[in-house]
Enzyme design. Sequence first.
Site, PDB file in Angstrom:
ATOM      1  CB  SER A 134      -0.854  -0.002   1.274  1.00  0.00           C
ATOM      2  OG  SER A 134      -1.552   1.202   1.434  1.00  0.00           O
TER       3      SER A 134
ATOM      4  CE1 TYR B 284      -4.247  -2.121   5.479  1.00  0.00           C
ATOM      5  CE2 TYR B 284      -3.533   0.100   4.902  1.00  0.00           C
ATOM      6  CZ  TYR B 284      -4.003  -1.151   4.522  1.00  0.00           C
ATOM      7  OH  TYR B 284      -4.222  -1.430   3.192  1.00  0.00           O
TER       8      TYR B 284
HETATM    9  P1  NDP Z   1     -11.802  -5.615   0.114  1.00  0.00           P
HETATM   10  O1  NDP Z   1     -12.248  -5.516   1.538  1.00  0.00           O
HETATM   11  O2  NDP Z   1     -12.764  -5.271  -0.959  1.00  0.00           O
HETATM   12  O3  NDP Z   1     -11.206  -7.062  -0.161  1.00  0.00           O
HETATM   13  C1  NDP Z   1     -10.485  -7.778   0.797  1.00  0.00           C
HETATM   14  C2  NDP Z   1     -10.455  -9.217   0.377  1.00  0.00           C
HETATM   15  O4  NDP Z   1      -9.667  -9.949   1.310  1.00  0.00           O
HETATM   16  C3  NDP Z   1     -11.826  -9.848   0.338  1.00  0.00           C
HETATM   17  O5  NDP Z   1     -11.925 -10.669  -0.810  1.00  0.00           O
HETATM   18  C4  NDP Z   1     -11.861 -10.696   1.600  1.00  0.00           C
HETATM   19  O6  NDP Z   1     -12.670 -11.856   1.372  1.00  0.00           O
HETATM   20  C5  NDP Z   1     -10.410 -11.084   1.719  1.00  0.00           C
HETATM   21  N1  NDP Z   1     -10.039 -11.477   3.066  1.00  0.00           N
HETATM   22  C6  NDP Z   1     -10.053 -10.751   4.197  1.00  0.00           C
HETATM   23  N2  NDP Z   1      -9.661 -11.500   5.241  1.00  0.00           N
HETATM   24  C7  NDP Z   1      -9.404 -12.739   4.742  1.00  0.00           C
HETATM   25  C8  NDP Z   1      -8.984 -13.956   5.321  1.00  0.00           C
HETATM   26  N3  NDP Z   1      -8.736 -14.070   6.636  1.00  0.00           N
HETATM   27  N4  NDP Z   1      -8.825 -15.024   4.510  1.00  0.00           N
HETATM   28  C9  NDP Z   1      -9.072 -14.935   3.196  1.00  0.00           C
HETATM   29  N5  NDP Z   1      -9.479 -13.813   2.586  1.00  0.00           N
HETATM   30  C10 NDP Z   1      -9.651 -12.728   3.366  1.00  0.00           C
HETATM   31  O7  NDP Z   1     -10.520  -4.677   0.036  1.00  0.00           O
HETATM   32  P2  NDP Z   1      -9.440  -4.431  -1.124  1.00  0.00           P
HETATM   33  O8  NDP Z   1      -9.790  -5.125  -2.357  1.00  0.00           O
HETATM   34  O9  NDP Z   1      -9.195  -2.980  -1.160  1.00  0.00           O
HETATM   35  O10 NDP Z   1      -8.164  -5.098  -0.434  1.00  0.00           O
HETATM   36  C11 NDP Z   1      -7.297  -5.989  -1.099  1.00  0.00           C
HETATM   37  C12 NDP Z   1      -5.866  -5.679  -0.678  1.00  0.00           C
HETATM   38  O11 NDP Z   1      -5.503  -4.407  -1.185  1.00  0.00           O
HETATM   39  C13 NDP Z   1      -5.641  -5.617   0.831  1.00  0.00           C
HETATM   40  O12 NDP Z   1      -4.421  -6.259   1.147  1.00  0.00           O
HETATM   41  C14 NDP Z   1      -5.537  -4.133   1.099  1.00  0.00           C
HETATM   42  O13 NDP Z   1      -4.791  -3.849   2.256  1.00  0.00           O
HETATM   43  C15 NDP Z   1      -4.855  -3.673  -0.176  1.00  0.00           C
HETATM   44  N6  NDP Z   1      -4.951  -2.246  -0.483  1.00  0.00           N
HETATM   45  C16 NDP Z   1      -6.170  -1.689  -0.765  1.00  0.00           C
HETATM   46  C17 NDP Z   1      -6.248  -0.336  -1.022  1.00  0.00           C
HETATM   47  C18 NDP Z   1      -7.557   0.352  -1.255  1.00  0.00           C
HETATM   48  O14 NDP Z   1      -7.601   1.584  -1.212  1.00  0.00           O
HETATM   49  N7  NDP Z   1      -8.638  -0.349  -1.535  1.00  0.00           N
HETATM   50  C19 NDP Z   1      -5.057   0.517  -1.032  1.00  0.00           C
HETATM   51  C20 NDP Z   1      -3.846  -0.191  -0.753  1.00  0.00           C
HETATM   52  C21 NDP Z   1      -3.801  -1.517  -0.508  1.00  0.00           C
HETATM   53  P3  NDP Z   1     -13.585 -12.606   2.419  1.00  0.00           P
HETATM   54  O15 NDP Z   1     -14.102 -11.593   3.392  1.00  0.00           O
HETATM   55  O16 NDP Z   1     -14.635 -13.215   1.558  1.00  0.00           O
HETATM   56  O17 NDP Z   1     -12.673 -13.625   3.042  1.00  0.00           O
END
Ligand code: NDP
Length: 246
Positions: free
Chosen positions: A142, A155
């Site tokens: 990030s 975070y």
């Molecule tokens: P979302 O919340 O939309 O997606 C997060 C995903 O992670 C979901 O598919 C969720 O699926 C999954 N997840 C969470 N916990 C678990 C777990 N214990 N096991 C398996 N899957 C898990 O957020 P983003 O798409 O934004 O996030 C994706 C990545 O991008 C993250 O690492 C985030 O930190 C990073 N990021 C995002 C930014 C943004 O602005 N959006 C900026 C910078 C980085 P489910 O709940 O079904 O398990």
Amino acid sequence: MSNIQGKVVVTTGASSGLGEETARHLASRGAKVFLGARRTDRLAAVVADIERGGGQASARAVDVTKRAEVTAFIQAAVDRFGRIDVLVNNAGLMSLAPVAKTLVDEWDRMVDTNIKGVLYGIAAALPVFQRQNSGHFINISSVAGHKVSMGAAVYAGTKFAVRAISEGLRQEVGGSIRTTIISPGAVQSELPMGSSDPETAASVKEMYQQLAIPADSVARAIAFAIEQPADVDINEVLLRPTKQVL
Ligand code: NDP
């Protein structure tokens, strides 16, 4: 033929946001995609959509905080498609709050998911990549992995860790295995809903409403790293909305 066509790409956190968009984008460019997350109904819907569009996709439930599940998930991808070309360690959560609120359970969840989840993915896929003598780790950090802001101490700590681990991994396993860090700024997804602290949640929501860009911006950056020739390793991509200052 593009260097994405036919590649097997495994993505964690593919039930929403960046992971879902990445799976859709790469499948549309001919990759065979294997999706994981906890919400299997969401995964099934994405797989069905990709297949309707003529793409190849499979999914399996995985909780990345559980090492045995991550190991089984990676093995299931190998069983389904015969190999893995790319692992996108994307699953993560962002629970922002001042440290003084001591939301220790949320610290634990972020450390377990954002750091240990990535490590478990590396541990499971590295032997596969070594056996194949090729493979590509794409680890999602990030902008918060480059700079710390108030409310984001823990975070940011997890995202600094992802960059440190990725860079160390790159130095140790380079040669035939590529390692890419993707560091996005504000991107539309469910991520901003992860903060339970009311004041922080309100300011995060407002910031995302003003700034966030669509998730396919990150999917394209990931595709760029994948489509390079095998002797080119895109080590890091840092991308922000044009409007995002910090
Ligand atoms: P979302 O919340 O939309 O997606 C997060 C995903 O992670 C979901 O598919 C969720 O699926 C999954 N997840 C969470 N916990 C678990 C777990 N214990 N096991 C398996 N899957 C898990 O957020 P983003 O798409 O934004 O996030 C994706 C990545 O991008 C993250 O690492 C985030 O930190 C990073 N990021 C995002 C930014 C943004 O602005 N959006 C900026 C910078 C980085 P489910 O709940 O079904 O398990």
